[in-house]
Design a protein around this motif. Structure first.
Motif, short mmCIF file in Angstrom:
data_model
loop_
_atom_site.label_atom_id
_atom_site.label_comp_id
_atom_site.label_asym_id
_atom_site.label_seq_id
_atom_site.Cartn_x
_atom_site.Cartn_y
_atom_site.Cartn_z
N ALA A 27 0.83 -1.21 0.00
CA ALA A 27 0.00 0.00 0.00
C ALA A 27 0.87 1.26 0.00
CB ALA A 27 -0.93 -0.01 1.20
N GLN A 28 1.95 1.23 0.77
CA GLN A 28 2.84 2.39 0.81
C GLN A 28 3.57 2.57 -0.52
OE1 GLN A 28 5.20 1.35 4.21
NE2 GLN A 28 3.83 2.39 5.65
N PHE A 87 3.28 8.04 7.18
CA PHE A 87 3.96 7.77 5.92
C PHE A 87 3.49 8.71 4.82
CE2 PHE A 87 4.01 5.78 1.74
CZ PHE A 87 5.35 5.51 1.59
N LEU A 88 2.19 8.91 4.72
CA LEU A 88 1.67 9.77 3.66
C LEU A 88 2.13 11.22 3.84
CD1 LEU A 88 0.03 9.74 1.12
CD2 LEU A 88 -2.04 10.11 2.47
N ALA A 89 2.19 11.69 5.10
CA ALA A 89 2.70 13.04 5.35
C ALA A 89 4.17 13.14 4.97
CB ALA A 89 2.51 13.40 6.82
N LEU A 90 4.95 12.11 5.35
CA LEU A 90 6.38 12.10 5.03
C LEU A 90 6.60 12.10 3.52
CD1 LEU A 90 9.36 11.68 6.11
CD2 LEU A 90 8.94 9.25 5.71
N ALA A 91 5.90 11.19 2.81
CA ALA A 91 6.08 11.08 1.37
C ALA A 91 5.62 12.35 0.65
CB ALA A 91 5.32 9.86 0.85
N THR A 92 4.52 12.94 1.13
CA THR A 92 4.05 14.18 0.51
C THR A 92 5.07 15.30 0.68
OG1 THR A 92 1.76 13.55 0.94
CG2 THR A 92 2.18 15.87 0.47
N GLY A 93 5.59 15.45 1.89
CA GLY A 93 6.56 16.51 2.15
C GLY A 93 7.83 16.37 1.35
#
Length: 646
Positions: A27-28, A87-93
């Motif tokens: 999913a990640q 994870f989504l916050a990290l990847a977006t940033g």
């Protein structure tokens, strides 16, 4: 969430801490692929802003950063959010297509701030002569032209520019010299720099993560399909490729730019909104919680944060390569520096007035005359920035006015406010005089050396006049040498006194750490021995509950029932939620900080400890889960602290 260890990766450093990457879940990987596709599309959309264009190599490097750091940031999540949200916050940033980090780390602001911090450090540690060995003889003309016109109260302009030149060329011609200069920083001081940067970075990431966690998950399948179409168009005629780019550009302009997600707005505009009015924040963010999170974010010392980046960059730390997350921390710190500059507004989604950061105290700026055309009316500036604009000088850093001088002036009848002003003026003049003595001392030594090497001219016609003139020259030279020696003696005495003060501070800090460790061991022993439910036999007689504390006491951790019981037994103490630290500044006013470690996340525990050690606060640990026992422990500890103060 379970993570499978990836044996193909070596350990990495995150804020000076070792971490082992792990493989992402399916999913990640899907979410990362979607964000990567989004970056490719934006970079190929034909946007005229070069900050939005990432090369294929840069996108791959950012993907590597996400994979390397995801395990660390997902593991530190608490009960308030899931690892998927983190994870989504990290990847977006990291993956958002913006090159501000690459642009800012080569800019004037961060390089000059690092140069001044290094000069302050080596001067305080008595390492100035060692620093000189690694600097060029003079600053290049291009450096002189590039640097903004200003004067430092403490250091000669040429010296500042020489350090600036080494930092600017730290990856090329001055690579070894920069490494040697960084090597002058002692390990414990370098550790403090890493901790300061890491604390600020994690504070911002947690705020950004909270905003991202409130949003619905985005479906990235459309972006991946659009990317496949773009790759096909690359192999076809130019007309099809141009049409595709037009289609993507229209989508970005009409949909994304007109109605951007709140997390992207928060990320791109943190630095610019840092000191703006509440009305401007509401206009841009349009989210009450986002405004609260932005208002609570703080950069305590911009010089320290920007110098810390240079140290971490030299060490290859991953906190220096995390895209807009790192860029936001750095640009926010850059807004706090005394010198001011026009900021590139194109990085933001919205357009609004130029403002500077909230580095208290701040003052509304009203431009008058043509000298301040780069700043908008209503911008908020700090005292340091106003002083630099009006005088062209940067005030001394990390120094405070003499309390003894303030007290002496008040005894002479000077009002307190005016006495403080005069003491601040005296401090600034002392820094100017110190710099002047250094420059004159160096010039005198050079002159004396030249005169001693020069041969006296012969004049056979007037031998007596020659002897008198030579004698006068020798006397003048000896006087100059004596003055130089007095200056050197004064500097040596100052360095000795500084070293003695640092030694005393280190001894006090070591003793404090030893006591803190002893208290922690005692607490752990009590919890492991199973005696936490017993009362001390003598406590019933000499302590009457409810008891009112005298010292300013803060307590963190513990379950709700325990905190309710403590509040009914002890008055005057403030008990806080066990999951978050909403305002780190409140710790600075505390006399003693208590931690209930059996109900507290590790991230909060270490965050509080970092602040307490930096502010030299007294930390104590509860050795029981019983409210009654903890109340008795808190009261008895206060009695001991009050007795020691007497």
């Amino acid at each position: 969430m379970e993570y499978e260890e990836n044996r193909t990766f070596n350990g990495i450093m995150i804020g000076g801490e070792q971490s082992c990457p792990s493989k992402l879940t399916s999913a990640q990987e899907k979410k990362l692929s979607g964000l990567s596709a989004f970056s490719k599309l934006v970079s190929a959309s034909g946007d005229e802003n070069p900050l939005h264009h990432l090369t294929a190599a840069e996108i791959r490097k950012r993907e590597e950063t996400v994979r390397a750091t995801a395990h660390y940031f997902c593991e530190r999540t608490g009960k308030s959010r899931s690892a998927d949200d983190a994870f989504l916050a990290l990847a977006t940033g990291i993956m958002i297509p913006n090159r501000l980090l690459e642009e800012f780390t080569a800019s004037y602001d961060i390089l000059l701030a690092g140069a001044l911090w290094l000069l302050d450090y080596v001067d305080k540690r008595g390492l100035m002569q060692k620093l000189m060995d690694f600097l060029p003889e003079s600053a290049e003309v291009v450096i002189e032209d590039e640097a903004q016109v200003f004067e430092d109260v403490m250091y000669d302009r040429d010296l500042v520019l020489r350090v600036f030149q080494v930092i600017k060329g730290r990856k090329k011609e001055y690579k070894e010299a920069f490494r040697s200069i960084i090597g002058l920083i002692r390990e414990n001081d370098a550790e403090n720099l890493r901790a300061a940067f890491k604390s600020t970075f994690l504070d911002y990431f947690d705020r950004f993560c909270e905003i991202r966690a409130r949003l619905e998950s985005t479906d990235y399948s459309e972006w991946m399909e659009q990317t496949h179409e773009y790759e096909k168009a690359l192999a076809t005629e130019n007309a099809e490729l141009s049409a595709f780019r037009t289609h993507v550009g229209e989508y970005l302009q009409n949909d994304l730019y007109e109605n951007p997600p709140i997390d992207i707005v928060f990320l791109l505009n943190t630095a610019a909104l840092y000191c703006s009015s509440d009305e401007t924040k509401r206009l841009v963010l349009q989210n009450k919680r986002a405004i609260e999170l932005l208002s609570g974010f703080r950069v305590q010392d911009p010089f320290e944060i920007l110098a810390a980046y240079l140290v971490l960059e030299e060490e290859g730390d991953y906190l220096c390569r995390m895209g807009m997350l790192t860029a936001t921390v750095l640009t926010t710190a850059g807004f706090l520096l005394p010198w001011t500059r026009e900021y590139n507004r194109s990085i933001g989604v919205n357009q609004f007035e130029f403002t500077l950061s909230r580095y208290i105290p701040v003052y509304s700026f009203k431009p008058c005359g043509e000298g301040f055309v780069c700043l908008s009316k209503g911008a908020k500036l700090t005292e340091e920035q106003l002083f630099c604009l009006s005088t062209g000088y940067v005030l001394p850093r990390g120094r405070t006015a003499s309390r003894d001088l303030i007290a002496w002036l008040e005894k002479q009848g000077v009002p307190h406010g005016r006495a403080r002003e005069l003491a601040c003026i005296a401090m600034t003049l002392a820094c100017c005089e110190e710099r002047k003595h250094r420059e004159e001392g160096a010039a005198l030594v050079e002159t004396a050396a030249e005169e001693s090497d020069a041969e006296p001219e012969e004049d056979p016609k007037e031998p007596e006049a020659e002897s008198v003139e030579l004698l006068r020259d020798r006397i003048a030279g000896m006087n100059r040498m004596m003055k130089t020696m007095r200056i050197a003696l004064h500097e040596a005495e100052t360095k000795v006194k500084t070293a003695q003060d640092r030694l005393q501070e280190a001894e006090k800090r070591t003793e404090k750490d030893r006591m803190e460790l002893a208290n922690l061991r005692e607490s752990l022993f009590s919890l492991m021995s199973g005696n936490e439910g017993e009362h001390s036999p003598e406590t019933e007689d000499d302590i009457v509950f409810p008891y009112t504390l005298t010292l300013r006491t803060l307590a963190f951790g513990g379950v709700d029932a325990w905190r309710n019981g403590m509040q009914s037994l002890v008055r005057g103490a403030r008990f806080y939620d066990r999951d978050t630290l909403r305002n780190p500044n409140m710790l600075k006013q505390a006399d003693v900080v208590w931690l209930q470690t059996n109900a507290m996340p590790h991230s909060l525990f270490y965050h509080i400890l970092d602040i307490a050690r930096r502010e030299n606060l007294t930390v104590r640990y509860f050795s029981s889960s019983s409210a009654r026992n903890c109340a008795e422990q808190m009261v008895r500890e206060e009695m001991l602290l009050l007795r020691d103060r007497e």
